[in-house]
Design a protein around this motif. Structure first.
Motif, PDB file in Angstrom:
ATOM      1  N   HIS A 123      23.873  90.199 -45.491  1.00  0.00           N
ATOM      2  CA  HIS A 123      23.351  91.317 -44.710  1.00  0.00           C
ATOM      3  C   HIS A 123      22.893  92.381 -45.699  1.00  0.00           C
ATOM      4  CE1 HIS A 123      23.047  94.094 -41.370  1.00  0.00           C
ATOM      5  NE2 HIS A 123      24.030  94.867 -41.794  1.00  0.00           N
ATOM      6  N   HIS A 124      21.931  93.212 -45.303  1.00  0.00           N
ATOM      7  CA  HIS A 124      21.539  94.333 -46.168  1.00  0.00           C
ATOM      8  C   HIS A 124      22.031  95.625 -45.527  1.00  0.00           C
ATOM      9  CE1 HIS A 124      19.246  96.110 -49.484  1.00  0.00           C
ATOM     10  NE2 HIS A 124      19.045  97.099 -48.644  1.00  0.00           N
ATOM     11  N   LYS A 141      22.944  94.386 -51.187  1.00  0.00           N
ATOM     12  CA  LYS A 141      23.164  93.098 -50.538  1.00  0.00           C
ATOM     13  C   LYS A 141      24.649  92.916 -50.255  1.00  0.00           C
ATOM     14  CE  LYS A 141      22.582  88.118 -51.440  1.00  0.00           C
ATOM     15  NZ  LYS A 141      22.151  87.129 -52.460  1.00  0.00           N
ATOM     16  N   MET A 161      30.075  92.792 -40.031  1.00  0.00           N
ATOM     17  CA  MET A 161      28.800  93.397 -40.412  1.00  0.00           C
ATOM     18  C   MET A 161      28.487  94.597 -39.520  1.00  0.00           C
ATOM     19  SD  MET A 161      27.752  91.813 -43.089  1.00  0.00           S
ATOM     20  CE  MET A 161      27.591  90.216 -43.938  1.00  0.00           C
ATOM     21  N   ARG A 162      28.801  94.478 -38.237  1.00  0.00           N
ATOM     22  CA  ARG A 162      28.581  95.618 -37.328  1.00  0.00           C
ATOM     23  C   ARG A 162      29.477  96.789 -37.719  1.00  0.00           C
ATOM     24  NH1 ARG A 162      28.163  91.451 -33.428  1.00  0.00           N
ATOM     25  NH2 ARG A 162      30.302  91.765 -32.678  1.00  0.00           N
ATOM     26  N   ASP A 199      27.907  98.535 -40.587  1.00  0.00           N
ATOM     27  CA  ASP A 199      26.768  99.335 -40.134  1.00  0.00           C
ATOM     28  C   ASP A 199      27.221 100.637 -39.470  1.00  0.00           C
ATOM     29  OD1 ASP A 199      24.925  97.506 -41.073  1.00  0.00           O
ATOM     30  OD2 ASP A 199      24.662  96.508 -39.133  1.00  0.00           O
ATOM     31  N   ALA A 231      30.101  88.390 -38.071  1.00  0.00           N
ATOM     32  CA  ALA A 231      29.130  89.269 -37.414  1.00  0.00           C
ATOM     33  C   ALA A 231      29.783  90.583 -36.995  1.00  0.00           C
ATOM     34  CB  ALA A 231      28.506  88.566 -36.209  1.00  0.00           C
TER      35      ALA A 231
END
Length: 306
Positions: A14-15, A20, A38-39, A42, A35
Motif C-alpha cells: 500500500h502507499h 511504500k 491498511m485502513r 490511513d 486490509a
C-alpha cells in the motif's frame, strides 16, 4: 509456533505516509486483517499528516499565534510525546519544519540560506512555545509561523498501533514495514529459536544491500541516516539532517545508526538520540526497551552495540 506457518505467508502493499507500506502476516486465517490494518494506517495518516491542507495537526498549525485547538486522544498523546523529547534538546525536534523549509534539501529550490535567516527561523522551533492542556486536550503554538510536524515520529507510533491490533486479534507472527521502519511481531516461524533475522542497510550501496545481519526477538528496527538526501554547493555537501540547536546540517562522522527497541515510536526517538550523539551512549543498551544498535561511520566502519 507451528512450522506450517512458514507456508502461510500473506503480504499486502500500500502507499501511505509518503512511502511504500508492506504488511506481512503468517497464518491463513489472519489474511483479512491486512486490509483492515491498511485502513487503520490511513486513518492515522488522515489525522497526523502535514502534507495536506486539512488534518488535526494542520488545524494546530493553521492556528499558530491565534489560539489552542482540540485534537483527538491519540493525536494528543503523540504530540505530547514529541514535545517532551523535543524539549530534551538532543537533536530531535518536532517543530523543525520552518527550518527545513528554509533549506529545502531534497526538494526544488534547495539552497544554503543566509545565517540571519537561519537565526530568525530558530525562534520558530522552540518546543517550549508549545502549550499543552491535558484537561481539554488542546495544543497551542504560541508564535505565528510555528509548525508542528510529527513525520519524524509518526511511523513508529502507527506501527505500534498496528502491532497492538494484531496482538488483539491473536496474530502469532508478522512484519510491519512502513518504508524501512520495521516492526516484528511474535516469533519468527522460520527459526527454531523464534528470532528474526534483520539486515542493516549499507549506506554506500542501493537499498536492500546489507552491511550487517543481526538476530533479535520481536522488536522494532529504525534507522537514522544522512546518506539519501543532500545538497552540494561549491564542492561541499549539506545533508538533510538539520541540527535544531544550530540551524545547520549536523556535523558528524556517522552515516547511519540503526536501533532495535521494543516500541517502534521509541526507536524513532532513540535512533535520533544516538545519531546526534555521534557515538554510543554509555549504558544506553541497558535501559528498558533498548535492545541494541548498529553504528555505521562514513568510512564504512561498523560498531555493533548489544
Amino acid at each position: 509456533m507451528t512450522s506450517e506457518l512458514v507456508n502461510q505467508r500473506h503480504s499486502m502493499v500500500h502507499h501511505a505516509l509518503g512511502t511504500k507500506i508492506v504488511l506481512t502476516l503468517f497464518g491463513d486465517r489472519y489474511y483479512p486483517l491486512l486490509a483492515r490494518s491498511m485502513r487503520l494506517i490511513d486513518e492515522y495518516e488522515d489525522r497526523l499528516t502535514v502534507n495536506r491542507p486539512q488534518s488535526e495537526v494542520m488545524s494546530v498549525n493553521h492556528a499558530a499565534g491565534k489560539g489552542p485547538k482540540v485534537v483527538s486522544p491519540s493525536t494528543y498523546e503523540l504530540i505530547k510525546l514529541a514535545v517532551k523529547y523535543s524539549r530534551e534538546n538532543f537533536g530531535f525536534n518536532a517543530l523543525i519544519g520552518p527550518l527545513v523549509k528554509l533549506w529545502k534539501i531534497g526538494f526544488t529550490g534547495a539552497n544554503v540560506p543566509q545565517d540571519a535567516d537561519i537565526q530568525e527561523r530558530l525562534k520558530l522551533i522552540d518546543p517550549y512555545k508549545v502549550l499543552l492542556d491535558d484537561d481539554y486536550r488542546t495544543v497551542f503554538l504560541e508564535e505565528a509561523g510555528m509548525e508542528l510536524d510529527l513525520g519524524g515520529i509518526a511511523k513508529g507510533y502507527i506501527a505500534d498501533r498496528v502491532r497492538d491490533f494484531w496482538i488483539e486479534q491473536g496474530v502469532q507472527a508478522g512484519i510491519i514495514n512502513l518504508g524501512g521502519n520495521l516492526l516484528f511481531v511474535g516469533k519468527s516461524p522460520r527459526r527454531e529459536d523464534g528470532q528474526w533475522v534483520i539486515g542493516v542497510q549499507d549506506p554506500r550501496l542501493k537499498r536492500g544491500d546489507d552491511i550487517e545481519i543481526v538476530r533479535k526477538p520481536a522488536c522494532s528496527a529504525v534507522t537514522s541516516g544522512i546518506y539519501e538526501r543532500f545538497l552540494e554547493v561549491n564542492g561541499k555537501k549539506y545533508h538533510h539532517l538539520l541540527d535544531p540547536r544550530t540551524g545547520y546540517p549536523l556535523q558528524t562522522d556517522l552515516s547511519s545508526v540503526t536501533v532495535f527497541t521494543e516500541q517502534s515510536v521509541m526507536g524513532e526517538i532513540e535512533a535520533k538520540r544516538l545519531f546526534f550523539n555521534g557515538a554510543p551512549i554509555n549504558g544506553w543498551e541497558e535501559q528498558s526497551g533498548n535492545l541494541g544498535a548498529v553504528f555505521i561511520a562514513q568510512d564504512g566502519t561498523v560498531k555493533n552495540v548489544n
